[in-house]
Design a protein around this motif. Structure first.
Motif, PDB file in Angstrom:
ATOM      1  N   LEU A   1       0.904  -1.508  -0.021  1.00  0.00           N
ATOM      2  CA  LEU A   1       0.208   0.159  -0.041  1.00  0.00           C
ATOM      3  C   LEU A   1       0.809   1.334   0.203  1.00  0.00           C
ATOM      4  CD1 LEU A   1      -3.254   1.010   0.237  1.00  0.00           C
ATOM      5  CD2 LEU A   1      -2.783   0.856   2.671  1.00  0.00           C
TER       6      LEU A   1
ATOM      7  N   LYS B   1      -7.497  -0.008  -3.235  1.00  0.00           N
ATOM      8  CA  LYS B   1      -6.921   0.832  -4.030  1.00  0.00           C
ATOM      9  C   LYS B   1      -8.070   0.898  -5.358  1.00  0.00           C
ATOM     10  CE  LYS B   1      -3.768  -1.429  -7.282  1.00  0.00           C
ATOM     11  NZ  LYS B   1      -3.230  -1.827  -7.671  1.00  0.00           N
TER      12      LYS B   1
ATOM     13  N   GLY C   1      -8.556   5.805  -2.980  1.00  0.00           N
ATOM     14  CA  GLY C   1      -6.740   4.953  -3.850  1.00  0.00           C
ATOM     15  C   GLY C   1      -6.788   5.865  -5.120  1.00  0.00           C
TER      16      GLY C   1
ATOM     17  N   ALA D   1      -2.779   6.527   3.109  1.00  0.00           N
ATOM     18  CA  ALA D   1      -2.046   5.325   2.844  1.00  0.00           C
ATOM     19  C   ALA D   1      -1.337   4.478   4.311  1.00  0.00           C
ATOM     20  CB  ALA D   1      -1.525   5.359   1.613  1.00  0.00           C
TER      21      ALA D   1
END
Lengths: 391, 380
Positions: free
Chosen positions: B73, B222, B227, B254
């Motif tokens: 991530l 995501k 995301g 994130a």
């Protein structure tokens, strides 16, 4: 045409992989085959690679020597199989190594060599009922709550207590200071008990200084503080590398002082680039010295040097004694070598907590407490003319 | 005939559901690997086909997969280099151990204790993530890597001198010395020795659930609006800013989510061993997790899953090489690195894939048939 060649290449690669996998499969199974015949499968766990590899390899070699001797002395009796697995001085890897040994059909365990991994393995071995005798994992957590784990070495607290008693009786007027590694459980474990025992004898420590692994090169600050406090005996419950730095720097400062070390000091005379004349007069508590006049020790040192081309350290002697202790105790259980790991475990616990004594290189007449700690007389040595002399 | 057509349409619809777009494809493969792997391993273990050695690695493998996914991530999706992942793991692990030890007397169920351990691990690691994230996310590239590296070391050094103990029901802590009135079994964490006497509560099933949860969070993040903002900032910071994306905020999201997930994985890890020392979470562990991510392909979630699994099993599988084990491990690592990044080898592998993949082959056939149509005007 080109495609055909490519297919061939892929086929070869794939078949190679298959063969590798088959080999891998064989490897994990063939270990169990060793339990056929009159053999006792002894597993070992210790760091064979990484920063602590010196200790693991010493244990591996020392035990190998004992196993070879026993097997050669009595070819018709119980034969020992010695299988040492690497744990990289890591608790996670150590448990993996233990599981691997169980897969291989291990019956008795020698190990693990270092304290933190041994603590993890000890609780696995306790749940799974494997008898374990560790040559060198000296932390108290190793035996705590595990009735199946025994130590052949002094536990850290006992080293601290023995050192405090020795200093309090033999150096009653000394002003005692300590330099210890507070990021290392071995060092802080010994220091804790040393302090409480020494203070229990009605004395006070003149100065205490700590350092950590990240700062083990420069000790001038600690030495100055000890010097200003008038310390004339420094207790060093640390390994030999930082101890050598302390001695070199104290010498440069013109600070004349007596040092008292524990078993981690063993090895200081073999340290490269260290002026061993600085270690003259150093006192240390150690169960084993390769320079001992004792005949058994001399024979061991000779055989070890011939086979492995190096002088054995204390860990090798500990492991050597472990194998003999297990061999003798196993003989007392009256079990056959076809007994299961669990049965052997219960029987061995019975023997070890009974009136069983073992004699070896590191001590005569070792006896074990039910807690797993060993009872043996500590030896104090002094370094004279580049050799350990027993005091 | 009609039935066949219907089947075909059904298959197409199914394919659309699972492989319809890049996101669906990634999710299907990732969940598929985990679930199929879980079922196979569980069956194998029950049937006695899998030895203790491999069974003992089930939980660590799940933990490392979770860590690889969560680090992906930051490294893959947010595009920052973090070298302090083990620090968050450490925070989570020790928090989890403290929580379970406090609950031990009142809560007999191991799974409940484990749940709270993981939850507490997530919270503390997230707090650590916020504390470290706010000042440093203004930094770019190498500087961020340096600060995260330092963070990992700071956590390890603090844990080295922290002592925790239970006095009755009270939790006590101290710096750099043992706690008065707390003896033996009441000690939870003792400085560099770490935690000892932990009751193991982690199981393969719970560890797999955690991994699935991690995967769920990361994949959904995501594929969300957030995301896409994170990825937009990664691809072009200035362009992202110009259309009004708050760069720091999305980088922080994130980073903190990744930290919390690492804390959860750490808590699970801590519950799998009876002892845990702060030294375990050193720089090497951070790099190991980064290696999983890089080897699996940065940003490629299922690649990271496979890499974490293989690299955890590999050193154990190589035990029969004895002295050459670490050497073999290193050689395998280097070979894999070269092979996965070498364009020639990749292209060749692509060719092979085309040959063996049934779908692509069918497509090719269809194309050939179409060519044939045009030239020969023949229908089969």
């Amino acid at each position: 045409m080109k495609n055909k060649k490519w297919t061939k290449f892929v086929a070869v690669v794939l078949s190679c992989m298959m063969i590798l996998m088959m080999v891998a499969g064989c490897g994990s199974k063939s270990g169990g085959g060793d339990s056929e015949g009159n053999t006792l499968y002894i597993g070992g766990i210790g760091p064979l690679t990484g920063a602590a590899a010196l200790y693991g390899n010493a244990v591996k070699n020392g035990a190998q020597l004992a196993v070879d001797e026993i097997n050669a002395a009595n070819p018709d009796g119980v034969q020992l199989v010695w299988d040492m697995q690497d744990d990289e001085h890591d608790a996670e890897k150590s448990v993996n190594a233990y599981n691997k040994l169980v897969d291989n059909g291990m019956q008795v365990l020698i190990g693990a060599v270092t304290t933190a991994p041994c603590t993890a393995v000890a609780s696995e071995a306790n749940a799974n009922r494997t008898f374990a005798l560790t040559p060198s994992a000296s932390g108290p957590a190793v035996t705590e709550g595990n009735d199946n784990v025994f130590q052949l070495c002094f536990s850290d607290p006992n080293q601290g207590i023995a050192s405090a008693e020795y200093i309090a009786t033999n150096y009653p007027d000394a002003k005692v200071g300590v330099i210890y590694n507070n990021a290392d459980n071995y060092s802080s474990g010994i220091y804790d008990k040393f302090k409480s025992e020494y203070e229990a004898s009605g004395k006070q420590l003149a100065a205490v200084e700590a350092f950590s692994d990240d700062a083990n090169a420069d000790f001038t600050a600690q030495l100055n503080s000890l010097k200003n406090a008038g310390v004339d005996l420094i207790f060093l419950p640390i390994y030999y590398t930082p101890a050598s730095n302390i001695m070199t720097q104290a010498n440069k400062m013109g600070y004349d002082v007596t040092y008292f070390g524990v078993d981690g000091m063993d090895g200081i005379l073999d340290l490269e680039g260290f002026d061993t004349s600085l270690a003259e007069g150093v006192l240390l508590l150690t169960p084993f010295t390769p320079y001992s006049e004792d005949e058994a020790v001399q024979n061991f040192v000779k055989a070890y040097e011939e086979k492995f081309n190096e002088t054995p350290i204390q860990f090798a002697a500990d492991a050597y004694d472990c194998v003999y202790a297990i061999y003798d105790a196993f003989g007392k259980t009256g079990l056959g070598t076809d007994a299961s790991m669990e049965d052997i475990c219960e029987a061995m616990i019975g023997v070890f907590t009974g009136d069983f004594t073992a004699s070896g290189l590191t001590a005569e007449e070792m006896k074990w407490e039910a807690s797993g700690e060993v009872n043996k007389t500590p030896k104090v040595c002094i370094i004279e003319d580049g050799k350990y002399v027993e005091k | 005939m009609a039935e066949r057509k219907e089947n075909k349409a059904g298959a197409k619809r199914l394919r659309n559901i699972f492989f319809g777009n890049e996101y669906k494809k990634e999710a299907t493969i990732s969940y598929g690997i985990l679930i199929v792997g879980y079922i196979l391993l569980q069956l194998g273990a029950n049937a006695g086909l899998i030895g203790r050695n491999l069974q003992g690695q089930f939980v660590p493998i799940c933990v490392y997969i979770s860590l690889a996914i969560s680090l992906n991530l930051v490294v893959g999706i947010s595009g920052e280099l973090s070298l302090g992942h083990a620090g968050f793991m450490s925070v989570g692990a020790f928090t989890g151990i403290i929580v379970t030890r406090m609950m031990e007397a009142s809560m007999p169920s191991g799974n409940v204790r484990l749940f709270f351990a993981v939850l507490a691990g997530a919270i503390t690691a997230a707090i650590a993530g916020i504390i470290i994230g706010i000042p440093i996310l203004g930094l770019r590239g190498d500087y961020l890597a340096i600060v995260t590296l330092a963070f990992g070391e700071i956590v390890r050094n603090i844990m080295n001198v922290l002592y925790f103990g239970l006095d009755g029901k009270k939790l006590k802590f101290a710096f750099n010395h043992t706690i008065d009135g707390v003896e033996g079994n009441q000690r939870i964490i003792t400085g560099a020795i770490g935690a000892t006497g932990v009751t193991k509560t982690a199981t393969f099933t719970t560890a797999m659930l955690l991994t699935l949860f991690t995967l769920f969070v990361v994949l959904n993040l995501k594929n969300s609006k957030h995301g896409r903002c994170i990825m937009a900032v990664r691809d072009n910071r200035i362009a992202g800013e110009s259309i009004g994306i708050n760069v720091k905020k999305y980088k922080l999201i994130a980073f903190v989510v990744s930290a919390a997930l690492a804390g959860m994985a750490g808590a699970m890890f801590g519950q799998n061993y009876s002892t845990l020392a702060p030294l375990k979470f050193n720089f090497n562990t951070s790099v190991l997790i980064l290696v999983f991510v890089v080897l699996g392909g940065i940003g490629n979630i299922w690649g990271g899953i496979l890499a974490a699994t293989l690299l955890t099993i590999l050193p154990e599988a190589l035990r029969q090489f004895a002295d050459y084990r670490m050497l073999t491990y290193a050689v395998v690592l280097i070979v894999v690195m070269i092979c996965t990044y070498n364009p020639t080898i990749r292209a060749r592998a692509g060719m092979v894939w085309e040959k063996i993949s049934p779908r692509k082959r069918r497509k090719k056939k269809a194309e050939e048939a179409a060519d044939h149509d045009e030239t020969g005007k023949e229908e089969m």
